[in-house]
Motif scaffolding. Structure first.
Motif, PDB file in Angstrom:
ATOM      1  N   ALA A   1       0.847  -1.139  -0.034  1.00 53.83           N
ATOM      2  CA  ALA A   1       0.327  -0.081   0.138  1.00 53.83           C
ATOM      3  C   ALA A   1       0.605   1.035  -0.014  1.00 53.83           C
ATOM      4  N   GLY A   2       1.806   1.337   1.320  1.00 51.87           N
ATOM      5  CA  GLY A   2       2.993   2.077   0.878  1.00 51.87           C
ATOM      6  C   GLY A   2       3.841   2.574  -0.309  1.00 51.87           C
ATOM      7  N   ALA A   3       3.893   1.738  -1.278  1.00 54.82           N
ATOM      8  CA  ALA A   3       4.609   1.407  -2.285  1.00 54.82           C
ATOM      9  C   ALA A   3       3.615   2.653  -3.885  1.00 54.82           C
ATOM     10  N   PHE A   4       2.774   2.035  -2.803  1.00 52.93           N
ATOM     11  CA  PHE A   4       1.647   2.492  -4.366  1.00 52.93           C
ATOM     12  C   PHE A   4       1.348   3.668  -3.969  1.00 52.93           C
ATOM     13  N   MET A   5       1.342   4.080  -2.501  1.00 49.80           N
ATOM     14  CA  MET A   5       0.727   5.631  -2.646  1.00 49.80           C
ATOM     15  C   MET A   5       1.726   6.698  -3.238  1.00 49.80           C
ATOM     16  N   ALA A   6       3.149   6.043  -2.883  1.00 46.16           N
ATOM     17  CA  ALA A   6       4.299   6.723  -3.397  1.00 46.16           C
ATOM     18  C   ALA A   6       4.061   7.023  -5.003  1.00 46.16           C
ATOM     19  N   ALA A   7       3.860   5.584  -5.407  1.00 44.18           N
ATOM     20  CA  ALA A   7       3.244   5.788  -7.105  1.00 44.18           C
ATOM     21  C   ALA A   7       2.963   7.038  -7.572  1.00 44.18           C
ATOM     22  N   LEU A   8       1.247   6.493  -6.964  1.00 36.95           N
ATOM     23  CA  LEU A   8       1.015   7.300  -6.653  1.00 36.95           C
ATOM     24  C   LEU A   8       0.980   8.700  -6.865  1.00 36.95           C
ATOM     25  N   ARG A   9       1.535   9.471  -5.445  1.00 37.14           N
ATOM     26  CA  ARG A   9       2.671  10.893  -5.695  1.00 37.14           C
ATOM     27  C   ARG A   9       3.275  11.007  -6.208  1.00 37.14           C
ATOM     28  N   GLY A  10       4.142  10.190  -6.801  1.00 37.50           N
ATOM     29  CA  GLY A  10       4.929  10.171  -8.100  1.00 37.50           C
ATOM     30  C   GLY A  10       5.048  10.901  -9.214  1.00 37.50           C
ATOM     31  N   LYS A  11       3.636  10.815  -9.340  1.00 30.34           N
ATOM     32  CA  LYS A  11       2.965  10.893 -10.902  1.00 30.34           C
ATOM     33  C   LYS A  11       2.541  12.184 -10.421  1.00 30.34           C
ATOM     34  N   GLY A  12       2.105  12.567  -9.657  1.00 32.42           N
ATOM     35  CA  GLY A  12       1.030  13.821 -10.164  1.00 32.42           C
ATOM     36  C   GLY A  12      -0.816  13.297  -9.760  1.00 32.42           C
ATOM     37  N   ILE A  13      -0.738  11.952  -9.377  1.00 30.70           N
ATOM     38  CA  ILE A  13      -1.919  11.991  -9.776  1.00 30.70           C
ATOM     39  C   ILE A  13      -2.818  12.331  -8.824  1.00 30.70           C
ATOM     40  N   PRO A  14      -4.255  12.851  -8.464  1.00 26.29           N
ATOM     41  CA  PRO A  14      -4.754  13.110  -7.538  1.00 26.29           C
ATOM     42  C   PRO A  14      -5.693  11.966  -6.481  1.00 26.29           C
ATOM     43  N   VAL A  15      -5.764  11.931  -5.610  1.00 28.47           N
ATOM     44  CA  VAL A  15      -6.514  10.792  -4.861  1.00 28.47           C
ATOM     45  C   VAL A  15      -7.232  10.719  -3.863  1.00 28.47           C
ATOM     46  N   ARG A  16      -8.596  10.590  -4.602  1.00 27.58           N
ATOM     47  CA  ARG A  16      -9.338  10.806  -3.392  1.00 27.58           C
ATOM     48  C   ARG A  16      -9.633   9.289  -2.659  1.00 27.58           C
ATOM     49  N   LEU A  17      -9.862   8.737  -0.763  1.00 31.56           N
ATOM     50  CA  LEU A  17     -10.250   7.863  -0.637  1.00 31.56           C
ATOM     51  C   LEU A  17     -11.737   8.225  -0.331  1.00 31.56           C
ATOM     52  N   VAL A  18     -12.037   6.992  -1.489  1.00 34.82           N
ATOM     53  CA  VAL A  18     -13.499   6.790  -0.847  1.00 34.82           C
ATOM     54  C   VAL A  18     -14.164   5.667  -0.008  1.00 34.82           C
ATOM     55  N   THR A  19     -15.000   5.443   0.752  1.00 36.60           N
ATOM     56  CA  THR A  19     -14.867   4.637   1.766  1.00 36.60           C
ATOM     57  C   THR A  19     -16.030   4.465   2.189  1.00 36.60           C
ATOM     58  N   ASN A  20     -17.165   3.693   2.697  1.00 33.41           N
ATOM     59  CA  ASN A  20     -18.138   3.818   3.418  1.00 33.41           C
ATOM     60  C   ASN A  20     -18.128   3.295   4.451  1.00 33.41           C
ATOM     61  N   HIS A  21     -17.274   3.547   4.898  1.00 34.20           N
ATOM     62  CA  HIS A  21     -16.797   3.456   6.589  1.00 34.20           C
ATOM     63  C   HIS A  21     -17.279   4.309   7.539  1.00 34.20           C
ATOM     64  N   THR A  22     -18.277   3.388   8.807  1.00 26.73           N
ATOM     65  CA  THR A  22     -18.647   4.133   9.433  1.00 26.73           C
ATOM     66  C   THR A  22     -18.340   4.276  11.214  1.00 26.73           C
TER      67      THR A  22
END
Length: 263
Positions: free
Chosen positions: A27-48
């Motif tokens: 998960a950490g490496a994936f987030m680092a890859a997204l940040r490195g490519k400048g791709i905006p991220v939104r965590l969309v969750t149904n967590h209550t």
């Protein structure tokens, strides 16, 4: 797949395992890859169980850097939806944390059936008396039904599944002859999607969602024009995806996803 200008990420089953929010190894490496490519991220969750601020803190502590502003959950929308429908006194089938959150937002949390609304969320301690109180509130006192999300099934930390708020809402709708649409606060609800898409300001076709949920996330957001990526690290398998319109991509891990996207 088309170029991805922003990525929506489900949380449980994608970045973390179970309600304890234990991160998957990649998960950490994936987030680092997204940040490195400048791709905006939104965590969309149904967590209550936890509000976005606490989710952000827990994830950062686990090595997954996300800001509160990048997280959208049913708790982001629930107070607005209840207020818009005139609900002030609530019977809540959910965690103590959810009850404290709603009380802090100005609602009265009751234990009797004379309420304006019954709020349905993930509730591992739900008992028969709570079911009776909720049913009486809806049938006898005209309480509104408010589901924090429309999930039919939730995978528990022990690997077993149980009915989600959407399924419980269907139960009370059928049992009580509830005549109105259920107020829905989670993914695919009008307010949730309005906040999400207005915040990003991008065409749906340029967005991709990564999720382990076929019904709400993959098929729901595909219907709005998003690119869809199903991961088998949660509650759905490759064989589950054969029963309807297929996702654009099926992966077995975030590492697999990075490889298939050429990252």
């Amino acid at each position: 797949m088309k170029p991805i200008r922003a990525m929506l990420l489900d949380m449980e089953g994608v970045l973390v395992h179970g309600s304890r929010l234990e991160p998957f190894p990649d998960a950490g490496a994936f987030m680092a890859a997204l940040r490195g490519k400048g791709i905006p991220v939104r965590l969309v969750t149904n967590h209550t169980v936890r509000p976005p601020a606490e989710i952000a803190r827990r994830l950062r502590e686990a090595g997954i850097p996300l800001a509160e502003e990048e997280i959208l959950s049913p708790l982001s929308t629930c107070p607005q939806i209840l207020e818009a429908n005139g609900a002030k006194r609530l019977f809540v089938m959910g965690t103590d944390g959810l009850k404290r959150f709603l009380a802090a937002a100005g609602f009265e949390i009751a234990l009797d059936p004379e309420v304006d609304a019954v709020v349905l969320a993930k509730d591992l301690s739900m008992g028969f008396n709570a079911i009776k109180t909720a049913a009486t509130a809806v049938k006898r006192h005209g309480a509104l039904l408010c589901a924090l999300n429309d999930n039919r099934l939730i995978l528990d930390d022990d690997g077993l599944a149980f009915p989600g708020p959407g399924a419980m809402a269907a139960l009370f709708t059928h049992a009580c002859g509830y005549p109105k649409p259920v107020l829905q606060c989670g993914k695919m609800s009008p307010l949730y999607n309005d906040i999400l898409f207005r915040d990003l300001g991008l065409a749906p076709s340029s967005l991709a969602i990564v999720s382990d949920d076929l019904e709400t996330d993959i098929r729901g957001y595909a219907g709005l024009g998003l690119q869809t990526i199903l991961t088998t690290t949660g509650k759905c398998s490759r064989s589950d995806a054969r029963g309807g319109p297929p996702p654009d991509l099926v992966v077995d891990s975030l590492t697999d996803l990075m490889i298939q996207l050429g990252w």
